[in-house]
Every structure is written in C-alpha cells, then in structure tokens.
Scaffold this motif. Structure first.
Motif, mmCIF file in Angstrom:
data_model
loop_
_atom_site.group_PDB
_atom_site.id
_atom_site.type_symbol
_atom_site.label_atom_id
_atom_site.label_comp_id
_atom_site.label_asym_id
_atom_site.label_seq_id
_atom_site.Cartn_x
_atom_site.Cartn_y
_atom_site.Cartn_z
ATOM 1 N N ARG A 158 49.358 48.445 28.958
ATOM 2 C CA ARG A 158 49.691 48.637 27.541
ATOM 3 C C ARG A 158 48.602 48.063 26.625
ATOM 4 N N ARG A 159 47.495 47.674 27.207
ATOM 5 C CA ARG A 159 46.347 47.124 26.460
ATOM 6 C C ARG A 159 46.703 45.864 25.660
ATOM 7 N N GLN A 160 47.598 45.052 26.229
ATOM 8 C CA GLN A 160 47.924 43.776 25.587
ATOM 9 C C GLN A 160 47.034 42.660 26.111
ATOM 10 N N ILE A 161 46.550 42.815 27.331
ATOM 11 C CA ILE A 161 45.615 41.824 27.879
ATOM 12 C C ILE A 161 44.541 42.538 28.679
ATOM 13 N N SER A 162 43.420 41.847 28.776
ATOM 14 C CA SER A 162 42.345 42.309 29.630
ATOM 15 C C SER A 162 41.823 41.058 30.340
ATOM 16 N N LEU A 163 41.922 41.041 31.653
ATOM 17 C CA LEU A 163 41.545 39.816 32.383
ATOM 18 C C LEU A 163 40.045 39.562 32.289
ATOM 19 N N LYS A 164 39.692 38.295 32.181
ATOM 20 C CA LYS A 164 38.273 37.937 32.152
ATOM 21 C C LYS A 164 37.666 38.139 33.543
ATOM 22 N N PRO A 165 36.351 38.315 33.601
ATOM 23 C CA PRO A 165 35.701 38.521 34.905
ATOM 24 C C PRO A 165 36.026 37.364 35.859
ATOM 25 N N GLY A 166 36.341 37.697 37.086
ATOM 26 C CA GLY A 166 36.629 36.667 38.081
ATOM 27 C C GLY A 166 38.082 36.247 38.139
ATOM 28 N N VAL A 167 38.883 36.674 37.155
ATOM 29 C CA VAL A 167 40.308 36.325 37.155
ATOM 30 C C VAL A 167 41.089 37.476 37.786
ATOM 31 N N THR A 168 41.970 37.149 38.731
ATOM 32 C CA THR A 168 42.819 38.182 39.329
ATOM 33 C C THR A 168 44.234 38.065 38.759
ATOM 34 N N PHE A 169 45.005 39.142 38.876
ATOM 35 C CA PHE A 169 46.402 39.082 38.429
ATOM 36 C C PHE A 169 47.164 38.013 39.197
ATOM 37 N N GLU A 170 46.861 37.903 40.480
ATOM 38 C CA GLU A 170 47.562 36.925 41.319
ATOM 39 C C GLU A 170 47.254 35.494 40.857
#
Lengths: 212, 212
Positions: free
Chosen positions: A144-156
């Motif tokens: 939904r384009r509410q967040i975009s993870l920074k490089p190196g960060v996983t959802f887990e």
C-alpha cells in the motif's frame, strides 16, 4: 449463546478468571472445578492436572490475542491509518491487553512467573506465530506504499525488532503506568519504523570495529 | 593488588561467583562465608542475612556495569564512531555482559527471578541512573553533530526508548543466541535512531484515532 462450561471459550474464560483471582500455587483441582462450574470429576475429564489447565488457558488466550491484535491492525489499515497506526494498534492489543488484564490481578507476579516456568514452549511457539503475522502486515503496508524498507532490512528482521521493542516496553523499568502504555508503544514503534533522529549527511561516523 | 576478601570489589566478585555457581535458594550463610573466604562470624559482620549479601552484589555490579557501559560508549565516540556505534557499545556492555555471564550459570532463571523479587528497588534505581547517563551521551552526540532529534522527540524519551529496546532484545522470545546478541542490539538501536523504513513523502496515512 451456549453458556456450557465445556465450550472452549467459556472454559478458557473461567480458567483465566480463576487463576487471575486466586493465583496458581494455592489453587487445587477441587477449587478450580468449583470456579469453572464443573464437578471435580468433570474437570479431570478435561485436564489431568492443574498445570494442564493452566497451559490450556495460556495457549487459548495467546492465540485469541494474536488474532485480535492482527485484526486491530488490519482495521486501522482499512480506516486509512499509516504504518505507525497499524503496528501500534496491533501491539496495543497483542501485548497491552494482557499487561492491562494482569495488572488487575493480585497474583500478577506469580502468574507471570508460572507462565514462563510451565509454558515456555507455548510462549515461544506463539511468539514465532505472531511474528510471522506481523511480517504479513508489513508486506501489506509496503504494497500500500506506506513503508519502504531501507537497504539491508528484511521484513523478518523488522517484525522481530518491532516485537522486541513492544515487549521491552511491557517490561520497562520503572514500570510504565497502565494509562501511558499506548503512548509508549507509539513512541518506540514510530522510532523503529522511521527513526527518532536524523544524522546530517556525511557526518555519521565511520563504523567502529566492535570489541566483542 | 589487595586481595583481602573485605575489599568491596573482591567481596562483590566472590558473592557473584557464589550465587551464580550455587543459586540463591539453596545457599546458607555458612556456605556463603566459606565461598567468600570468611568465617561465618566475619560474614555476619558485613551482612545480617543472605538477602542483604545478595542485594549488595546486585547493587555493586549494576553500578559497575553502568560505569563500564558508559565508558565503552565514550571510547567508541573518541575512536570516531557514530551514534549507532556509541549506543551499541554502551548497551552491549550494560545489558549484554550481564546476560552473557548469567547464561553460564546453571541457576540463571532462579537468580534472575530472585533479583526481581528481592531487589526491585535497586533495579529501578539503577535503571533511572543509567537512563540519565544515556541522556548525557545523546547530548554529546548531538553536540558532535552525530544526531539531530526529530521534532517532538526529547533526549529523555529517546534514552528511554533505547533502553526499552535493548532490554526487549535481552528478553526476546525465542531467546537470542548469545553470539548474536551484539548484532541484535545493533539492529534495534540503528532502527530506533534512524529508522528501519522510510515512507514515500505524502503517503503516510492520516493518523487514526486510537481505540483505547
């Protein structure tokens, strides 16, 4: 509605009330049967011991609390909430409700202690289950384009960090007044997602080799 | 070096070893005296009870651990480390060392449990003291232009959030393997300071009124 004490949700509710009102150590199977509206024999039909009844309650309510927490997060999402709202509402139900309920018990410390001694396996299994569901929430928030993870960060890793943060809030020292709990979840979750600070470009120091 | 068992640091070291090796509940004043290199009478000169000795150890090492933690953070700062390095090194000594030491004790659960039962006042006092010192570190980091707090964030709130996050990491479920602890501190501290995600401008949803 079926109020039979044998229905799982009725049984779990009565067990919860019994252990929160009277604690674990002093409880007997006869006392527990009475508080649950059973004969002693009928209670033994369900559980072979007090410990089994205690574990049944914990497992039932942990699953219920996870389902309600995720539903609260999803409701915030449908209401147009951002990532912070969604995660705060989720954690506030998942961790906050248990903390608030326990706070009203005169046996809070003992019940908490017994839970970790007798149900460590359950606590670990439900933590893994909840974290996987938070991963799904985060993926929806990204879609939904509410967040975009920074490089190196996983959802887990992010789900894990959010759970550790909310749990750390529950166990803060000095303890957080019950009425401030929601605010403190927001504080740590907002920070974990989007940061509490910024670093002027180019001034983040070089990475120092760790000593350990 | 003075190795007299009466020197505070020697006494605290022997008490620590005694409780970590043998636990609290099974310990007697006679056993404790022997393990500390005292006569029973001499131990009673220092402490009127086992509980008093236990509390002395906890207080002594908590203060020592805070001083070492802050020193580790300051050393990282002097070595040119950024805000993440400074706070990670601080937390890794303050919270990590205790966790790693406890992990080697066969009585870890019991000692931890007794600490919360018998020394809650000490645990709260040292938490407040440590948090104030983290505030000072953060102010130094700002003076060195390593961080700039976002609007609405105070040094006190940020220190609190960082401490809750590190403590939540210590108590993560499932427990974090000792060797991964340092990495997990970095993960949560980096997130709290600078965020694990970003939100595309203008797309952070409206704030949803909380249900609680």
């Amino acid at each position: 509605m079926d109020s039979s004490p044998s229905r799982p949700e009725n049984l779990a509710a009565r067990l919860r009330q019994a252990f929160l009102d009277h604690g674990y150590e002093q409880m007997t199977m006869s006392g527990l049967a009475q508080l649950c509206g059973f004969s002693r024999r009928a209670l033994y039909h369900h559980f072979s011991s007090k410990e089994e009844a205690f574990r049944y309650w914990l497992e039932f309510y942990n699953h219920e609390s996870i389902a309600r927490g995720i539903a609260a997060g999803r409701a915030a999402m449908e209401a147009g909430g951002g990532a912070v709202d969604v995660i705060v509402e989720t954690m506030n139900v998942r961790y906050g409700d248990a903390r608030r309920r326990l706070a009203r018990s005169p046996h809070a410390l003992e019940v908490n202690d017994q839970a970790f001694r007798r149900s460590r396996d359950i606590i670990i299994a439900v933590a893994i289950d909840f974290q996987a569901k938070v991963v799904d929430l985060l993926k929806e928030l990204e879609a939904r384009r509410q967040i975009s993870l920074k490089p190196g960060v996983t959802f887990e890793a992010l789900a894990q960090t959010l759970c550790d943060g909310a749990r750390g809030t529950n166990q803060a020292v000095p303890p957080i007044p019950i009425d401030d709990l929601h605010l403190r979840y927001r504080q740590i979750i907002e920070a974990i997602l989007f940061g509490a600070a910024s670093a002027p470009a180019g001034t983040r120091g070089k990475r120092v080799r760790s000593s350990s």
